[in-house]
Design an enzyme around this catalytic site. Structure first.
Site, mmCIF file in Angstrom:
data_model
loop_
_atom_site.group_PDB
_atom_site.id
_atom_site.type_symbol
_atom_site.label_atom_id
_atom_site.label_comp_id
_atom_site.label_asym_id
_atom_site.label_seq_id
_atom_site.Cartn_x
_atom_site.Cartn_y
_atom_site.Cartn_z
ATOM 1 C CE LYS A 105 -3.073 2.682 2.856
ATOM 2 N NZ LYS A 105 -3.699 2.671 4.152
ATOM 3 N N GLY B 291 -8.130 9.453 9.618
ATOM 4 C CA GLY B 291 -8.340 9.637 10.712
ATOM 5 C C GLY B 291 -9.517 10.620 11.091
ATOM 6 C CB ALA C 1 -8.115 7.941 4.439
ATOM 7 N N GLY C 2 -10.841 8.201 5.945
ATOM 8 C CA GLY C 2 -11.806 9.268 6.220
ATOM 9 C C GLY C 2 -13.125 8.517 6.543
ATOM 10 C CG ASN D 172 -6.676 1.110 11.622
ATOM 11 O OD1 ASN D 172 -5.502 1.159 11.283
ATOM 12 N ND2 ASN D 172 -7.046 1.062 12.664
#
Lengths: 264, 65
Positions: free
Chosen positions: A99, A160, A187-188, A209
């Site tokens: 990644k 995040g 993400a986000g 995550n």
């Protein structure tokens, strides 16, 4: 109804990729992984002090789960750093999946797209299977695709933040224009509704995550994210209706009770 | 000689990478190494000479998103 998909040389059933960072404990991380149904887990590499043992117990635990590992290059700021770290990850994690993340701005962790293109080309030519973390820029994503990358990972919002999809129009355009690559929003993501929205747009998957690891009950949220991915995918496959500006009665109007013809 | 290990100045009395890692107390199976931002595969550690002021990055598996 089986809905498997091909990611490079691996066939997957789950459309969630799950990060392994920020969990309160390894045990809670494992519960979340199992609840999510995720078959791909992201990892990283960090400097190791001698005799520290570092994360070896954690890494052993992760290996025993028998998931596909997707190491990242988080923290790299140049193509050169990312290429070196990719080689190190390949030896440590025994996978050619990478990644590719190259930070271009410390404030919002926006990827450096110029360095990303350079590193993607180098790593693809060296046999790596690149998952390119990028913004939703159509031209850049097309260029990444043209370099041979088969998985493009545009952000939904900065890492995040949990803001969901800041630019759904651009993401929708990406899906419409790039049919021949896997698109995974990375993400986000903050809520299951964000995951469902991604999947409703026809994206192939979602990587998340923080929204799972930092909530009060990671296993419960992981399960919610799983259900959202399934729901969104089914909605996409079902061929949703188009939006209208005016109301249209869903109940038949013929034979409406109490209706009387009135003369004007 | 003085070298940089993970950004910190360290004194070592060996010049072979394998011997330096052993002197520093690393477990070889747990780590990967770059010298001056070039990856050194484990199979080459025995042949790798480290010079004064070279920089070693010694990494291990970690959580990631």
């Amino acid at each position: 109804m089986p809905d498997s998909w091909q990611v490079y040389d691996v066939e997957l059933q789950s459309r969630l990729f799950l990060g392994t960072a920020q969990y309160p404990s390894p045990a809670i991380m494992q519960e979340a992984i199992e609840a999510s149904g995720a078959q791909v887990l992201t990892t990283s590499l960090r400097r190791q002090a001698p005799n520290s043992g570092g994360g070896q117990k954690w890494w052993q635990q992760l290996r025993e789960l028998s998931r596909q590992i997707l190491p990242n290059t988080a923290g790299c700021r140049t193509a050169k750093e990312a290429v070196t770290l990719a080689h190190m990850a390949r030896e440590l994690f025994q996978t050619d999946w990478i990644k590719l993340e190259i930070t271009g701005d410390d404030y919002n962790l926006q990827p450096n797209l110029l360095e990303l293109l350079s590193a993607t080309e180098q790593l693809h030519n060296e046999g790596f299977k690149v998952f390119a973390y990028t913004t939703e820029d159509l031209v850049i994503c097309k260029r990444i695709r043209d370099l041979g990358c088969q998985v493009i990972m545009p952000w939904g919002a900065p890492i995040g933040t949990g803001k969901g999809l800041l630019n759904p129009y651009a993401l929708k355009t990406l899906r419409e224009r790039l049919h021949d690559v896997n698109l995974v929003v990375d993400a986000g993501i903050g809520l299951p509704s964000h995951v469902a929205q991604v999947m409703e747009l026809g994206f192939d998957g979602v990587l998340l995550n923080t929204s799972v690891a930092r909530c009060d009950d990671p296993a419960k949220m992981a399960k919610a994210m799983h259900h959202a991915s399934v729901a969104g995918r089914l909605a996409y496959l079902s061929g949703a209706i188009s939006e209208r500006e005016t109301a249209v009665a869903s109940t038949p109007v013929i034979g409406t009770p109490f209706w009387q013809s009135k003369e004007n | 000689m003085r070298i940089l290990v993970n950004g910190e100045q360290v004194s070592v009395d060996k010049s072979n990478l394998s011997e330096i890692l052993d002197q520093l107390g690393y477990q070889p199976e747990d780590i990967v190494v770059a010298r001056n931002l070039e990856f050194i595969p484990r199979a080459h550690w025995d042949d790798c000479i480290v010079n004064e002021q070279d920089s070693l990055d010694i990494l291990a598996a970690m959580f990631g998103g």
